[in-house]
Scaffold this motif. Structure first.
Motif, PDB file in Angstrom:
ATOM      1  N   ASP A   1       0.915  -1.054  -0.066  1.00  0.00           N
ATOM      2  CA  ASP A   1       0.095   0.272   0.034  1.00  0.00           C
ATOM      3  C   ASP A   1       0.715   1.308  -0.040  1.00  0.00           C
ATOM      4  O   ASP A   1       0.453   2.179  -0.732  1.00  0.00           O
ATOM      5  CB  ASP A   1      -0.826   0.093   1.072  1.00  0.00           C
ATOM      6  CG  ASP A   1      -2.043  -1.285   1.224  1.00  0.00           C
ATOM      7  OD1 ASP A   1      -2.234  -1.442  -0.002  1.00  0.00           O
ATOM      8  OD2 ASP A   1      -2.510  -1.347   2.099  1.00  0.00           O
ATOM      9  N   MET A   2       1.805   1.173   0.990  1.00  0.00           N
ATOM     10  CA  MET A   2       2.860   2.339   0.871  1.00  0.00           C
ATOM     11  C   MET A   2       3.467   2.618  -0.505  1.00  0.00           C
ATOM     12  O   MET A   2       3.525   3.773  -0.920  1.00  0.00           O
ATOM     13  CB  MET A   2       4.119   2.130   1.884  1.00  0.00           C
ATOM     14  CG  MET A   2       3.255   2.523   3.300  1.00  0.00           C
ATOM     15  SD  MET A   2       4.854   2.403   4.705  1.00  0.00           S
ATOM     16  CE  MET A   2       4.564   0.998   5.219  1.00  0.00           C
TER      17      MET A   2
ATOM     18  N   ILE B   1       2.212   1.988  -3.539  1.00  0.00           N
ATOM     19  CA  ILE B   1       1.317   2.363  -4.263  1.00  0.00           C
ATOM     20  C   ILE B   1       1.024   4.068  -4.168  1.00  0.00           C
ATOM     21  O   ILE B   1       1.069   4.847  -4.953  1.00  0.00           O
ATOM     22  CB  ILE B   1      -0.177   1.567  -4.363  1.00  0.00           C
ATOM     23  CG1 ILE B   1       0.324   0.240  -4.879  1.00  0.00           C
ATOM     24  CG2 ILE B   1      -0.964   2.405  -4.781  1.00  0.00           C
ATOM     25  CD1 ILE B   1      -0.929  -0.698  -4.509  1.00  0.00           C
ATOM     26  N   GLU B   2       0.846   4.239  -2.673  1.00  0.00           N
ATOM     27  CA  GLU B   2       0.737   5.604  -2.288  1.00  0.00           C
ATOM     28  C   GLU B   2       1.746   6.612  -2.563  1.00  0.00           C
ATOM     29  O   GLU B   2       1.627   7.856  -2.952  1.00  0.00           O
ATOM     30  CB  GLU B   2       0.220   5.726  -0.930  1.00  0.00           C
ATOM     31  CG  GLU B   2      -1.253   5.180  -0.540  1.00  0.00           C
ATOM     32  CD  GLU B   2      -1.683   5.322   0.927  1.00  0.00           C
ATOM     33  OE1 GLU B   2      -1.470   6.220   1.383  1.00  0.00           O
ATOM     34  OE2 GLU B   2      -2.173   4.135   1.318  1.00  0.00           O
ATOM     35  N   CYS B   3       3.091   6.245  -2.789  1.00  0.00           N
ATOM     36  CA  CYS B   3       4.157   7.105  -2.982  1.00  0.00           C
ATOM     37  C   CYS B   3       4.519   6.993  -4.501  1.00  0.00           C
ATOM     38  O   CYS B   3       5.591   7.603  -4.752  1.00  0.00           O
ATOM     39  CB  CYS B   3       5.418   6.560  -2.205  1.00  0.00           C
ATOM     40  SG  CYS B   3       5.138   6.787  -0.516  1.00  0.00           S
TER      41      CYS B   3
ATOM     42  N   TYR C   1       7.572   7.098   2.964  1.00  0.00           N
ATOM     43  CA  TYR C   1       6.066   7.435   2.884  1.00  0.00           C
ATOM     44  C   TYR C   1       6.271   8.760   4.052  1.00  0.00           C
ATOM     45  O   TYR C   1       5.572   9.783   3.988  1.00  0.00           O
ATOM     46  CB  TYR C   1       5.348   6.222   3.570  1.00  0.00           C
ATOM     47  CG  TYR C   1       3.847   6.619   3.953  1.00  0.00           C
ATOM     48  CD1 TYR C   1       3.046   6.470   2.595  1.00  0.00           C
ATOM     49  CD2 TYR C   1       3.314   7.280   4.972  1.00  0.00           C
ATOM     50  CE1 TYR C   1       1.568   6.567   3.084  1.00  0.00           C
ATOM     51  CE2 TYR C   1       1.849   7.579   5.195  1.00  0.00           C
ATOM     52  CZ  TYR C   1       1.132   7.176   3.908  1.00  0.00           C
ATOM     53  OH  TYR C   1      -0.218   7.390   4.107  1.00  0.00           O
TER      54      TYR C   1
ATOM     55  N   THR D   1       7.364  12.049   2.593  1.00  0.00           N
ATOM     56  CA  THR D   1       6.364  12.545   1.487  1.00  0.00           C
ATOM     57  C   THR D   1       4.878  13.047   2.347  1.00  0.00           C
ATOM     58  O   THR D   1       4.552  14.064   1.703  1.00  0.00           O
ATOM     59  CB  THR D   1       5.993  11.542   0.465  1.00  0.00           C
ATOM     60  OG1 THR D   1       7.076  10.716  -0.139  1.00  0.00           O
ATOM     61  CG2 THR D   1       5.103  12.029  -0.521  1.00  0.00           C
ATOM     62  N   PHE D   2       4.539  12.165   3.035  1.00  0.00           N
ATOM     63  CA  PHE D   2       3.374  12.880   3.375  1.00  0.00           C
ATOM     64  C   PHE D   2       3.216  13.316   5.081  1.00  0.00           C
ATOM     65  O   PHE D   2       2.298  13.718   5.472  1.00  0.00           O
ATOM     66  CB  PHE D   2       2.315  11.424   3.650  1.00  0.00           C
ATOM     67  CG  PHE D   2       1.925  10.853   2.235  1.00  0.00           C
ATOM     68  CD1 PHE D   2       1.007  11.737   1.223  1.00  0.00           C
ATOM     69  CD2 PHE D   2       2.320   9.742   2.016  1.00  0.00           C
ATOM     70  CE1 PHE D   2       1.001  11.076   0.116  1.00  0.00           C
ATOM     71  CE2 PHE D   2       2.214   9.151   0.598  1.00  0.00           C
ATOM     72  CZ  PHE D   2       1.608   9.964  -0.218  1.00  0.00           C
TER      73      PHE D   2
ATOM     74  N   TYR E   1       2.811   5.978   8.334  1.00  0.00           N
ATOM     75  CA  TYR E   1       1.682   5.157   7.901  1.00  0.00           C
ATOM     76  C   TYR E   1       0.973   4.334   9.002  1.00  0.00           C
ATOM     77  O   TYR E   1       1.343   3.977   9.865  1.00  0.00           O
ATOM     78  CB  TYR E   1       2.380   4.070   6.745  1.00  0.00           C
ATOM     79  CG  TYR E   1       1.355   3.001   6.293  1.00  0.00           C
ATOM     80  CD1 TYR E   1       0.793   3.598   5.014  1.00  0.00           C
ATOM     81  CD2 TYR E   1       1.042   1.783   6.852  1.00  0.00           C
ATOM     82  CE1 TYR E   1      -0.353   2.649   4.384  1.00  0.00           C
ATOM     83  CE2 TYR E   1       0.164   1.166   5.842  1.00  0.00           C
ATOM     84  CZ  TYR E   1      -0.640   1.545   4.898  1.00  0.00           C
ATOM     85  OH  TYR E   1      -1.591   0.688   4.492  1.00  0.00           O
TER      86      TYR E   1
END
Length: 75
Positions: free
Chosen positions: A9-10, A12-14, A63, A66-67, A71
């Motif tokens: 998931d990480m 994909i989100e990145c 992650y 970036t965010f 997570y």
């Protein structure tokens, strides 16, 4: 600790696309124009390394950078 599903998931989100169906593989690097996949990833360990631009590291750290947050696992 994160699970393989969390790492996937990480990735994909990145912005990593075309993730391998298995644990590891070669994908396109999201940091540069990459016509031919040049980045090795290992999903179960959350690791990546681009052989072209040398962009590498651990996906959980990317992650957070970036965010600006850790997570949150759905597991």
């Amino acid at each position: 600790m994160y699970t393989e599903s969390d790492y996937r998931d990480m990735f994909i989100e990145c912005g990593f696309t075309d993730l391998p169906k298995g644990d590891s593989g070669i994908v396109r690097c999201p940091q540069h124009e990459d016509r031919h996949p040049s980045m090795s990833i290992t999903v179960s360990k959350g690791l990546f390394n681009c052989f072209s631009c040398h962009y590498s590291g651990q996906i959980a750290k990317l992650y957070r950078t970036t965010f600006h947050k850790a997570y949150k696992s759905n597991s």
